[in-house]
Design a protein around this motif. Structure first.
Motif, mmCIF file in Angstrom:
data_model
loop_
_atom_site.group_PDB
_atom_site.id
_atom_site.type_symbol
_atom_site.label_atom_id
_atom_site.label_comp_id
_atom_site.label_asym_id
_atom_site.label_seq_id
_atom_site.Cartn_x
_atom_site.Cartn_y
_atom_site.Cartn_z
ATOM 1 N N GLU A 405 20.371 8.013 -96.919
ATOM 2 C CA GLU A 405 20.782 8.244 -98.305
ATOM 3 C C GLU A 405 20.113 9.519 -98.743
ATOM 4 O O GLU A 405 18.907 9.696 -98.517
ATOM 5 C CB GLU A 405 20.368 7.072 -99.205
ATOM 6 N N ARG A 504 23.813 11.234 -105.396
ATOM 7 C CA ARG A 504 23.314 10.548 -104.193
ATOM 8 C C ARG A 504 24.503 10.136 -103.329
ATOM 9 O O ARG A 504 25.535 9.663 -103.840
ATOM 10 C CB ARG A 504 22.514 9.289 -104.563
ATOM 11 N N ARG A 506 25.454 8.061 -99.533
ATOM 12 C CA ARG A 506 24.893 7.174 -98.500
ATOM 13 C C ARG A 506 25.824 7.130 -97.295
ATOM 14 O O ARG A 506 27.021 6.835 -97.425
ATOM 15 C CB ARG A 506 24.716 5.771 -99.078
ATOM 16 N N LEU A 517 27.358 7.596 -104.475
ATOM 17 C CA LEU A 517 26.675 6.598 -105.309
ATOM 18 C C LEU A 517 26.716 7.034 -106.780
ATOM 19 O O LEU A 517 25.685 7.281 -107.416
ATOM 20 C CB LEU A 517 25.239 6.389 -104.816
#
Ligand code: FES
Length: 568
Positions: A405, A504, A506, A517
């Motif tokens: 991540e 973010r 992942r 995210l």
């Protein structure tokens, strides 16, 4: 022979007088110095692709001569004809834009000219897919011959082959561990013979796929371009094309759901190029055959990597040939293959594999029970960043980055990437995820820009790999933890277009997902403001933009995909 017109009598030019058209055609054919005796023979067309802009096809004249020899000996008239040729590194913006043009050219010239069967000679990355796409749609008896891989060069005691070593040395040069003088030396030692890239890149993968489909003669995929056996194979290909006129085995009988699945197995077992997924999808699509991404993953999970070649392993294509080539590989894969597929010779795969095996170098082609890795090299990903899928070459990635991540560092296009990637002030750390937008089929013709360079300041600090994500492709000779072919692409409003610096992201290889995210409402808000890039207004580029499909459909033109040839 049936009463159907054959040879030069096929597809007469429309003058409203068939006898006149035939008489005129024969007269003009005689101006090429062909005797009436030969003019009455069946005709084998030879789709040839020499070009001063295609180094990989330098050996074309000798191959055409050898195919012609075989055709003549078997009692038919060989007629070479040119089509578009695509030399990977000589095309702007990228050869991928022109693959469909070459496929259209191949299909139309097969159908427009009087031939009973056709030999397709290609090699460089896009040429074999284009020829198979065109031949599948034309559905005249056809056989593929490849130019064969380059042999390796030497540099200070090290073997070199295009183009994995090209990239390896360039990365060292960027990192400052190779100087100007050495990189100039290496430039002259990477590509030292005729033929296609020396590793299991796109060209070699497609050569193996053509053989796995049954569209080329057994054992011919990996013969080096400069080996005398390549010319022998060309001669035999010419003879086989003449046999096809009698057997009437068409591509639609050879390229089937089962043979396509066999080809996917081979793709996984050789840990082949990510590009091959797009090309195989397009070839299969020409016959109405679909390979859902879930099926790719199922095949990948149960197919071991058995071939130890660069860019993932150690060897080169010349080693694969010397080790036993496709015959040895297919025998190892036998328990997983559909054995009732039929090749252009009319033989089932079972019949081929029942032949006695010759010596196999197990250092290059591993036994099924002792694979290079237990699972296939390629997988597809889903997730909120790629609702229609993305491709990931796990065999060429860093396992330590499989579950990552990180913070997105976004480049909005190819120009932005080249302008800023080496900027010393770029806000980037080794734990970040590099994102490239607007490099998909619509926006940029899907160039091989997915292998984003490691920012120079990080490369010089010793960083060798980072997670990189784009809607672009990557060269089959490249490596790294790289998510490619994100679909839908950013230019048509896929979620990739919504990524902003600092978001973010992942990656989970275990879950086969790539996720942004960010709250879905925020993604929707950002995409509502999305503007597609301006479209070209005229010519082939306008047609391309209007018609090209996304990666999961093979980036074919929407009006070319599908089963039924509609030619007169
Ligand atoms: Fe032609 Fe690599 S450049 S195969």
């Amino acid at each position: 022979m049936t009463d159907e017109p054959h040879g030069l009598d096929r597809g007469l030019t429309n003058y409203g007088d068939r006898d006149f058209a035939r008489y005129l055609r024969r007269s003009f054919a005689r101006s090429m110095g062909i005797s009436p005796r030969l003019l009455n023979k069946p005709v084998v067309g030879i789709a040839m692709t020499p070009s001063g802009f295609n180094n990989c096809h330098r050996g074309m004249p000798e191959l055409v001569e050898a195919v012609s020899r075989g055709v003549l000996e078997a009692g038919a008239l060989p007629r070479p004809f040119p089509t578009v040729s695509l030399g990977e590194v000589f095309l702007n913006p990228t050869s991928m834009v022109y693959r469909n043009l070459m496929a259209m050219d191949t299909e139309e010239m097969i159908l427009a000219q009087p031939m009973d069967a056709v030999v397709l000679i290609g090699g460089c990355d896009k040429t074999v897919p284009a020829q198979l796409m065109g031949a599948a749609s034309a559905d005249l008896p056809a056989i593929q011959l490849v130019t064969g891989p380059m042999s390796t060069g030497r540099h200070r005691g090290q073997r070199l082959g295009a183009c994995t070593d090209c990239r390896g040395f360039w990365a060292k040069y960027r990192a400052g561990t190779v100087d100007d003088e050495e990189i100039a030396e290496v430039e002259g030692r990477l590509s030292v013979t005729q033929g296609t890239c020396a590793v299991m890149g796109t060209a070699s993968t497609m050569a193996c796929i053509a053989e796995a489909l049954g569209m080329s003669l057994p054992g011919t995929a990996a013969i080096p371009a400069v080996h005398s056996d390549r010319l022998v194979a060309a001669e035999e290909t010419g003879r086989a094309a003449v046999r096809l006129i009698e057997t009437k085995i068409r591509p639609s009988r050879v390229i089937t759901q089962k043979s396509v699945e066999n080809a996917v197995r081979v793709l996984m077992a050789v840990s082949g190029s990510t590009n091959a997924i797009v090309h195989l999808t397009a070839i299969a699509g020409r016959l109405g055959i679909r390979i859902p991404y879930e099926r790719f993953n199922a095949i990948s999970d149960e197919t071991p990597v058995l071939v130890d070649l660069k860019p993932v392993g150690d060897g080169y294509m010349e080693d694969f040939h010397a080790a036993g080539g496709m015959g040895a590989l297919l025998r190892e894969l036998r328990p997983l293959l559909h054995l009732d597929t039929v090749d252009i010779e009319g033989r089932t795969l079972a019949e081929r594999l029942d032949e006695p095996e010759t010596w196999v170098d197990r250092a290059v082609i591993r036994p099924f029970a002792d694979p290079v890795s237990p699972q296939g090299g390629l997988i597809t990903l889903g997730g909120s960043l790629a609702p229609d899928g993305a491709i990931f070459k796990r065999a060429a990635a860093t396992p330590g980055l499989f579950e990552t991540e990180g913070r997105a560092v976004v480049f909005t296009g190819l120009e932005d990437l080249s302008a800023r990637i080496d900027d010393p002030d770029l806000d980037v750390t080794p734990d970040d995820i590099l994102v490239l937008q607007n490099a998909g089929p619509h926006a940029a013709g899907m160039p091989e820009a997915g292998y984003l360079p490691i920012p120079k300041k990080l490369a010089r600090a010793g960083v060798k790999d980072m997670v990189r994500i784009s809607d672009a492709r990557m060269s089959g000779t490249a490596f790294g933890t790289i998510v490619l072919h994100v679909a839908p692409e950013a230019a048509i409003g896929g979620p990739l277009a919504a990524v902003r610096d600092g978001d973010r992201i992942r990656l989970s290889v275990k879950e086969k997902r790539i996720d942004l995210l960010v709250a879905p409402e925020e993604i929707a808000r950002r995409l509502a403001a999305h503007e597609p890039p301006p479209a070209p207004k005229r010519g082939y580029k306008a047609l391309y933009r209007r018609s090209v499909t996304q990666a999961p459909e093979g980036c074919d033109f929407d009006f070319l995909a599908g089963a039924a040839p509609d030619h007169p």
